[in-house]
Design a protein around this motif. Sequence first.
Motif, PDB file in Angstrom:
ATOM      1  N   GLU A   1       0.923  -1.192  -0.039  1.00 32.08           N
ATOM      2  CA  GLU A   1       0.010   0.038  -0.059  1.00 32.08           C
ATOM      3  C   GLU A   1       0.858   1.314   0.000  1.00 32.08           C
ATOM      4  O   GLU A   1       0.678   2.270   0.751  1.00 32.08           O
ATOM      5  N   ARG A   2       1.915   1.131  -0.656  1.00 36.58           N
ATOM      6  CA  ARG A   2       2.610   2.437  -0.893  1.00 36.58           C
ATOM      7  C   ARG A   2       1.883   3.351  -1.720  1.00 36.58           C
ATOM      8  O   ARG A   2       1.217   3.184  -2.922  1.00 36.58           O
ATOM      9  N   SER A   3       2.274   4.713  -1.396  1.00 36.15           N
ATOM     10  CA  SER A   3       1.367   5.692  -1.966  1.00 36.15           C
ATOM     11  C   SER A   3       2.228   6.253  -3.455  1.00 36.15           C
ATOM     12  O   SER A   3       1.623   6.897  -4.126  1.00 36.15           O
ATOM     13  N   PHE A   4       3.490   6.037  -3.469  1.00 37.50           N
ATOM     14  CA  PHE A   4       4.411   6.357  -4.719  1.00 37.50           C
ATOM     15  C   PHE A   4       5.205   5.316  -4.551  1.00 37.50           C
ATOM     16  O   PHE A   4       5.844   4.439  -3.883  1.00 37.50           O
TER      17      PHE A   4
ATOM     18  N   LEU B   1       3.787   7.242  -9.399  1.00 36.80           N
ATOM     19  CA  LEU B   1       4.767   7.026 -10.418  1.00 36.80           C
ATOM     20  C   LEU B   1       5.828   8.347 -10.601  1.00 36.80           C
ATOM     21  O   LEU B   1       5.131   8.940 -11.391  1.00 36.80           O
ATOM     22  N   ILE B   2       6.617   8.404  -9.712  1.00 35.80           N
ATOM     23  CA  ILE B   2       7.618   9.650  -9.695  1.00 35.80           C
ATOM     24  C   ILE B   2       8.940   9.457 -10.498  1.00 35.80           C
ATOM     25  O   ILE B   2       9.710   8.572 -10.171  1.00 35.80           O
ATOM     26  N   GLY B   3       8.957  10.202 -11.629  1.00 35.52           N
ATOM     27  CA  GLY B   3      10.094  10.123 -12.433  1.00 35.52           C
ATOM     28  C   GLY B   3      11.325  10.994 -11.800  1.00 35.52           C
ATOM     29  O   GLY B   3      11.282  11.999 -11.388  1.00 35.52           O
ATOM     30  N   VAL B   4      12.403  10.047 -11.669  1.00 35.22           N
ATOM     31  CA  VAL B   4      13.552  10.696 -11.091  1.00 35.22           C
ATOM     32  C   VAL B   4      15.027  10.284 -12.071  1.00 35.22           C
ATOM     33  O   VAL B   4      14.755   9.078 -12.447  1.00 35.22           O
ATOM     34  N   PRO B   5      15.860  11.151 -12.533  1.00 33.95           N
ATOM     35  CA  PRO B   5      16.880  10.486 -12.931  1.00 33.95           C
ATOM     36  C   PRO B   5      17.474   9.221 -12.389  1.00 33.95           C
ATOM     37  O   PRO B   5      17.734   9.205 -11.316  1.00 33.95           O
ATOM     38  N   ALA B   6      17.971   8.342 -13.163  1.00 34.37           N
ATOM     39  CA  ALA B   6      18.218   6.823 -12.632  1.00 34.37           C
ATOM     40  C   ALA B   6      19.363   6.933 -11.952  1.00 34.37           C
ATOM     41  O   ALA B   6      19.534   6.156 -10.828  1.00 34.37           O
ATOM     42  N   GLN B   7      20.355   7.906 -12.159  1.00 29.85           N
ATOM     43  CA  GLN B   7      21.641   7.990 -11.263  1.00 29.85           C
ATOM     44  C   GLN B   7      21.154   8.299  -9.940  1.00 29.85           C
ATOM     45  O   GLN B   7      22.243   7.983  -9.120  1.00 29.85           O
TER      46      GLN B   7
ATOM     47  N   VAL C   1      12.863  11.134  -2.642  1.00 35.94           N
ATOM     48  CA  VAL C   1      11.606  11.810  -2.902  1.00 35.94           C
ATOM     49  C   VAL C   1      11.693  13.140  -2.400  1.00 35.94           C
ATOM     50  O   VAL C   1      11.599  14.450  -3.005  1.00 35.94           O
ATOM     51  N   ARG C   2      11.791  13.129  -1.129  1.00 33.59           N
ATOM     52  CA  ARG C   2      11.880  14.560  -0.414  1.00 33.59           C
ATOM     53  C   ARG C   2      13.030  15.619  -1.279  1.00 33.59           C
ATOM     54  O   ARG C   2      12.897  16.616  -1.356  1.00 33.59           O
ATOM     55  N   ALA C   3      14.326  14.870  -1.385  1.00 39.85           N
ATOM     56  CA  ALA C   3      15.379  15.752  -1.945  1.00 39.85           C
ATOM     57  C   ALA C   3      15.082  16.113  -3.344  1.00 39.85           C
ATOM     58  O   ALA C   3      15.238  17.289  -3.787  1.00 39.85           O
ATOM     59  N   TRP C   4      14.301  15.040  -4.175  1.00 38.78           N
ATOM     60  CA  TRP C   4      14.009  15.630  -5.573  1.00 38.78           C
ATOM     61  C   TRP C   4      12.924  16.611  -5.616  1.00 38.78           C
ATOM     62  O   TRP C   4      12.983  17.392  -6.363  1.00 38.78           O
ATOM     63  N   ARG C   5      11.924  16.716  -4.906  1.00 36.38           N
ATOM     64  CA  ARG C   5      11.053  17.688  -4.532  1.00 36.38           C
ATOM     65  C   ARG C   5      11.692  19.219  -4.301  1.00 36.38           C
ATOM     66  O   ARG C   5      11.141  19.993  -5.105  1.00 36.38           O
ATOM     67  N   LYS C   6      12.548  19.092  -3.522  1.00 38.40           N
ATOM     68  CA  LYS C   6      13.185  20.422  -3.193  1.00 38.40           C
ATOM     69  C   LYS C   6      14.121  20.696  -4.452  1.00 38.40           C
ATOM     70  O   LYS C   6      13.984  22.139  -4.755  1.00 38.40           O
ATOM     71  N   ALA C   7      14.815  19.813  -5.235  1.00 39.47           N
ATOM     72  CA  ALA C   7      15.318  20.203  -6.228  1.00 39.47           C
ATOM     73  C   ALA C   7      14.347  20.785  -7.345  1.00 39.47           C
ATOM     74  O   ALA C   7      14.770  21.762  -8.008  1.00 39.47           O
TER      75      ALA C   7
END
Length: 343
Positions: free
Chosen positions: A177-180, A244-250, A321-327
Amino acid sequence: MQILVVGGTGPTGVPLVSRLLAAGHEVAIFHSGAHPAEFAGPVERIFGNARDAEDIAEKLGDRQWDVAVCMYGRLRALAEHLTGRVGRLVGITGQPVYKGAMPPTPEGRIPLPVPEFAERQYDAQDYTGKVAAGEDQLFEHHGRGDFEVVILRYPGVFGPRAPLNHEWAVVKRVLDERSFMLMPHDGIAYFQRGYVDNLAELAYLAATRPEAAGEAFNAGDERVLSARHVAELICDELGSAMQLIGVPAQFCRGFYPLAEKSNQILDMSKARLLLGYRDVVDAEVATRLTARHLAANPPAPEDLYPAGPGTFDYPREEAIVRAWRKAEAVMTADSAIAAMESD
């Protein structure tokens, strides 16, 4: 025909044996016994180690078959022993035989689709560097008239009994039951997969069609779905609204390995034109069936290759995800300032 299947209880072995029985062939399987399986008809079971040349010789002896389909074990040792004892040998190798097939996204540069005549890998230090040499040995047997040879180059196998199961990365998060879920490079990778029933159908054609003799064939579903599309189908089938949250693979290696693959689409036209191959199960339907199967039969961790479903480190995933949202917020603000300055 009398057919020996080396393996026979794995993800594609079970549907292949069932297909052979339905067509009226006599089937024997040579396997370790580690994975039990039941079949709809009589099947002779020969227990042994298909990776050990001495055990192969002891257990198979001087028996003869019309066809041997080698889905497991050491191909070279099996070929040496079966010389003069089979009319045709079908050898299963894999897509890593192609040079440039293995780099992760976005380093992949292999031209697409990949035909059977594409350059193969000889210089790798691990098993991938031995696949091409093994294929060459089989074709030498064919050239000498020891037996007919057919090579099938498998893709990423999915479905019941498949140990790789990239799809479990999504299914488990739905069950938890993950939200993302993190989606490396927004899931744009198109990596060739093959549903177990489809691969078994092609193996059946390779074993029984005279046109297959002396040929190598790519194996896989006729349509290749993006990693994101696979995840979306699974979520839809299981009734999940997981984002589904897109983030660069690296920045998110290891969470969804299917999306980290370099784009790889195998050219399936040879199998279609020469053998009349068509998917038994459509790729989208197969993905939905796999989602339901995995949800109802969660695999034990020891039965999975870690490279398939990846890791389930949810605290780390949340931190990313938190770091990516800030970026994203910083980049959005910078873009807005740049737009105002240009007006």
